[in-house]
Design an enzyme around this catalytic site. Structure first.
Site, PDB file in Angstrom:
ATOM      1  CD  GLU A   1       9.961 -10.074 -10.690  1.00  0.00           C
ATOM      2  OE1 GLU A   1       9.339  -9.693  -9.700  1.00  0.00           O
ATOM      3  OE2 GLU A   1      11.196  -9.951 -10.802  1.00  0.00           O
TER       4      GLU A   1
ATOM      5  CE  LYS B   1      11.315  -1.625  -6.594  1.00  0.00           C
ATOM      6  NZ  LYS B   1      12.063  -2.621  -7.393  1.00  0.00           N
TER       7      LYS B   1
ATOM      8  NE  ARG C   1       4.384   1.941  -1.328  1.00  0.00           N
ATOM      9  CZ  ARG C   1       5.308   2.005  -0.378  1.00  0.00           C
ATOM     10  NH1 ARG C   1       6.391   2.707  -0.579  1.00  0.00           N
ATOM     11  NH2 ARG C   1       5.146   1.391   0.770  1.00  0.00           N
TER      12      ARG C   1
ATOM     13  CE  LYS D   1      13.678  -9.420 -11.805  1.00  0.00           C
ATOM     14  NZ  LYS D   1      14.537  -9.312 -10.676  1.00  0.00           N
TER      15      LYS D   1
ATOM     16  CG  HIS E   1      19.560 -35.283  -8.928  1.00  0.00           C
ATOM     17  ND1 HIS E   1      20.037 -36.564  -8.740  1.00  0.00           N
ATOM     18  CD2 HIS E   1      20.652 -34.515  -9.178  1.00  0.00           C
ATOM     19  CE1 HIS E   1      21.349 -36.561  -8.850  1.00  0.00           C
ATOM     20  NE2 HIS E   1      21.751 -35.326  -9.121  1.00  0.00           N
TER      21      HIS E   1
ATOM     22  CD1 TRP F   1      -0.223  -5.499  -3.890  1.00  0.00           C
ATOM     23  CD2 TRP F   1      -0.053  -6.504  -1.906  1.00  0.00           C
ATOM     24  NE1 TRP F   1       0.340  -6.728  -4.090  1.00  0.00           N
ATOM     25  CE2 TRP F   1       0.454  -7.366  -2.903  1.00  0.00           C
ATOM     26  CE3 TRP F   1      -0.062  -6.938  -0.573  1.00  0.00           C
ATOM     27  CZ2 TRP F   1       0.955  -8.628  -2.599  1.00  0.00           C
ATOM     28  CZ3 TRP F   1       0.450  -8.192  -0.280  1.00  0.00           C
ATOM     29  CH2 TRP F   1       0.954  -9.021  -1.289  1.00  0.00           C
TER      30      TRP F   1
ATOM     31  CG  ASN G   1       1.981   0.361   3.912  1.00  0.00           C
ATOM     32  OD1 ASN G   1       1.652  -0.818   3.756  1.00  0.00           O
ATOM     33  ND2 ASN G   1       3.196   0.816   3.646  1.00  0.00           N
ATOM     34  N   GLY G   2       0.068  -1.436   6.281  1.00  0.00           N
ATOM     35  CA  GLY G   2       0.531  -2.305   7.366  1.00  0.00           C
ATOM     36  C   GLY G   2      -0.553  -3.318   7.693  1.00  0.00           C
TER      37      GLY G   2
ATOM     38  CD  GLU H   1      17.255 -11.578 -10.195  1.00  0.00           C
ATOM     39  OE1 GLU H   1      16.773 -12.192  -9.236  1.00  0.00           O
ATOM     40  OE2 GLU H   1      16.845 -10.458 -10.546  1.00  0.00           O
TER      41      GLU H   1
ATOM     42  CB  CYS I   1      -0.870   0.036   1.233  1.00  0.00           C
ATOM     43  SG  CYS I   1      -1.846  -1.443   1.441  1.00  0.00           S
TER      44      CYS I   1
HETATM   45  C1  F6R Z   1      11.981  -9.304  -7.760  1.00  0.00           C
HETATM   46  C2  F6R Z   1      11.941  -8.408  -6.625  1.00  0.00           C
HETATM   47  C3  F6R Z   1      11.712  -8.988  -5.281  1.00  0.00           C
HETATM   48  C4  F6R Z   1      12.556  -8.267  -4.224  1.00  0.00           C
HETATM   49  C5  F6R Z   1      12.165  -8.769  -2.837  1.00  0.00           C
HETATM   50  C6  F6R Z   1      13.040  -8.185  -1.752  1.00  0.00           C
HETATM   51  O1  F6R Z   1      12.251  -8.622  -8.950  1.00  0.00           O
HETATM   52  O2  F6R Z   1      12.076  -7.223  -6.762  1.00  0.00           O
HETATM   53  O3  F6R Z   1      11.962 -10.352  -5.271  1.00  0.00           O
HETATM   54  O4  F6R Z   1      13.897  -8.506  -4.490  1.00  0.00           O
HETATM   55  O5  F6R Z   1      10.832  -8.436  -2.582  1.00  0.00           O
HETATM   56  O6  F6R Z   1      12.936  -6.803  -1.730  1.00  0.00           O
HETATM   57  P1  F6R Z   1      14.016  -5.906  -1.004  1.00  0.00           P
HETATM   58  O7  F6R Z   1      15.281  -6.041  -1.755  1.00  0.00           O
HETATM   59  O8  F6R Z   1      13.440  -4.522  -1.079  1.00  0.00           O
HETATM   60  O9  F6R Z   1      14.129  -6.406   0.396  1.00  0.00           O
END
Ligand code: F6R
Length: 596
Positions: free
Chosen positions: A476, A591, A27, A473, A492, A71, A97-98, A469, A2
């Site tokens: 997502e 985010k 976000r 990417k 395996h 959110w 937010n929370g 990674e 949020c």
């Molecule tokens: C993926 C992504 C998330 C963040 C994760 C941790 O592209 O952005 O997997 O890496 O939510 O976020 P931070 O780094 O802000 O703790």
């Protein structure tokens, strides 16, 4: 998660709130709303995008207002569950937010006292609690303080009341900043929301309650006034905008050469990578723990390979959300946490636990003044600038630079090797730039990849986390089911899924993993899966073996994650674009993940 915004000042609040909500979109949200106070409070909200809400809004007159991007956690995305949430009278509106952990008990009690609830949200208890204490004759601030005394959980809240020419806000375990203007002030969950209006900010701390008017900002803790330092934000609004790129993600991928340079300049100004690290970590410790979530966890894993390779000490890289369930002894471990936002709930919880057992914690974060930076013992900032796209790209690259620098600074390798490593690290901006210049080839492969629904990414050694990674990417932002695997592990179990409808992306590097990777590719081809190989220039063995080859500049194996990741970021981006996905704001994702 949020996003919240509050405005009080000399201008009409409505356009400022709408604009700030657009800046908070990144976000992640599923509904949005705002309230403006004139002679009474008018609330407009719905489970729609902000542009749609904006179109539906009448002209609201009033110079005080609050806004929210939600959110969903408690209750589905819907008009009634969107924020602001109000009390029974409609005179108190709250954005939050929370998560309020004890909301069920509070709600039952309030209902028994005659309050009527309309939403399924946890947030709705807040305006009702404030109403209850406000009715008892307290002033607004005292009522807010009393209400917060009943609440267990995390919150960043802003409260708007009919007829009171002020906003009251508070935070606990969720970020909140004040933007300072000229006869106007702003309250927001993060800096990009207010950057167009001011670069002067105050970062509130946990348990702060603040009263904001157009001319004043009064911060209190336990009813006692406290002073909070003002900070100047060095990046401008253009850095938080797309700058001609179609998506923030593409812009942020392209910023990486600069980000590497900026982060390097910050930490390696001399011929030696060393600055005074004694203050940061106790290098005499016998082991290291690196904790993070998501993409930052993949940086942590690369940090493990680097540290074990160059420092020869055992390193555990752990997912922060699992960390509370481990029962191991933590004494005499130096701990590093990596978090772009500095607000990830699981990561913050891990820092608190580490500190409780006496482990000093070094945070690597991108956000100055974030919660991680405030609770860790030491902080190293990555210099990635604001990262708006939900998918992390440039922040990951900057995390790698910090990890290389840290590990090289402690490294006992001989001076010549160290100097040559540092030289190569300094060449990485141009190496990554070369990957970006190869965009057209990657786009061609992306068009091919976009037709599939299942993909494996494989790597070995330091490129195993790169495979993780790459898969993260892709899944997502393109919604293709993608799994990252260590190449050795594929046989395996996952081999059962191979076939011509399941491509495998193999990340190669010219080190002791190379021959085994070649063998793995042959095994995969024998099972009918198309292979896309990411290889260093001049790799002839791969031609004729892989179906598609993406070439990256040849660099030493330890730096190969940087060039390989840049190629995989572009591959994910163009695949998602080909599939018409919402790249900067993927469905269901946020985010900054401020809940466990
Ligand atoms: C993926 C992504 C998330 C963040 C994760 C941790 O592209 O952005 O997997 O890496 O939510 O976020 P931070 O780094 O802000 O703790």
């Amino acid at each position: 998660m949020c996003g919240i915004i509050g405005y009080i000042g000399k201008r009409q609040a409505q356009p400022i709130l709408v604009n700030a909500l657009k800046r908070l979109e990144y976000r992640g949200y599923d509904s949005c709303g705002l309230a403006v106070s004139g002679s009474d409070i008018r609330v407009y909200k719905d489970a729609v995008r902000i542009v749609e809400l904006e179109k539906a809004l009448p002209q609201l007159r009033g110079a005080i207002g609050i806004g929210h991007t939600r959110w969903a956690t408690h209750g589905a995305p819907s008009q009634v569950n969107a924020h602001p949430q109000c009390d029974c009278t409609g005179n108190i509106a709250v954005v939050h937010n929370g998560i309020i952990n004890n909301f069920q008990q509070l709600k039952q009690k309030l209902i028994s006292e005659g309050h009527t609830f309309v939403s399924e949200t946890d947030t709705e208890v807040i305006p009702h609690l404030i109403e209850k204490y406000y009715r008892d004759g307290s002033d607004l601030e005292e009522a807010v303080e009393a209400a917060l005394g009943d609440i267990e959980g995390s919150y960043a809240i802003i409260i708007l009341t009919a007829g009171e020419p002020k906003l009251v806000a508070a935070r606990k375990d969720s970020p909140l900043i004040i933007g300072i203007g000229d006869r106007e002030n702003f309250i927001a969950s993060d800096v990009p929301a207010v950057l167009e209006y001011t670069s002067r900010v105050i970062y509130l701390e946990d348990s702060d309650i603040v009263v904001v008017t157009p001319q004043s900002i009064t911060v209190k803790r336990d009813s006692i006034e406290v002073s909070r330092e003002e900070h100047r934000i060095s990046w401008g609004v253009e850095q938080a905008q797309k700058g001609g790129y179609e998506h923030f993600m593409l812009k942020e991928i392209h910023e990486q050469p600069k980000v590497i340079r900026d982060t390097l300049v910050e930490y390696t100004q001399t011929a030696e990578p060393v600055i005074d690290l004694e203050k940061m970590l106790d290098v005499s410790e016998e082991s290291m723990l690196i904790l993070a979530c998501g993409t930052s966890y993949h940086a942590a894993l690369i940090g493990k390979y680097l540290t074990e390779g160059l420092l020869s000490i055992p390193v555990r890289a752990e997912i922060a959300s699992e960390f509370s369930y481990y029962g191991q002894t933590l004494a005499r471990t130096m701990a590093i946490v990596i978090t772009q936002s500095g607000e990830t709930a699981d990561t913050l919880k891990a820092i608190k636990r580490l500190k409780e057992v006496g482990c000093p914690v070094l945070a690597i974060t991108n956000v100055v003044g974030s919660s991680a930076s405030r609770i860790a013992n030491q902080t190293i900032y990555t210099r990635a600038g604001p990262e708006i796209s939900v998918a992390a790209t440039k922040s990951f690259m900057a995390q790698l630079v910090v990890l290389y620098w840290l590990v090289m600074s402690y490294s006992k390798v001989d001076a010549r090797r160290l100097a040559s490593m540092l030289l190569e690290l300094r060449q990485m901006p141009s190496k990554v730039q070369q990957v970006l210049d190869n965009e057209n080839k990657i786009l061609e492969v992306a068009k091919y990849l976009s037709g599939y629904e299942n993909v494996f990414f494989i790597g070995r050694g330091i490129n195993f986390p790169v495979a993780l990674e790459g898969a993260l990417k892709l899944k997502e932002i393109s919604y293709i089911h993608a799994e990252g695997y260590s190449a050795g592990e594929l046989k395996h179990g996952p081999f059962a899924l191979l076939g011509n409808d399941t491509p495998v992306i193999a990340i190669m590097s010219q080190d002791n993993t190379y021959e085994a990777m070649l063998t793995n590719i042959k095994e995969i081809k024998a099972r009918g899966s198309p292979v896309i190989a990411i290889v260093g220039e001049g790799d002839e063995a791969i031609e004729g073996l892989a179906d598609w080859v993406i070439t990256v500049p040849r660099v030493s194996a330890i730096f190969s994650p940087m060039v390989n990741t840049a190629a995989l970021q572009l591959l994910a981006y163009y695949t998602a674009k080909e599939r018409g996905c919402s790249i900067d704001t993927p469905r269901n994702l946020a985010k900054s993940v401020t809940v466990e």
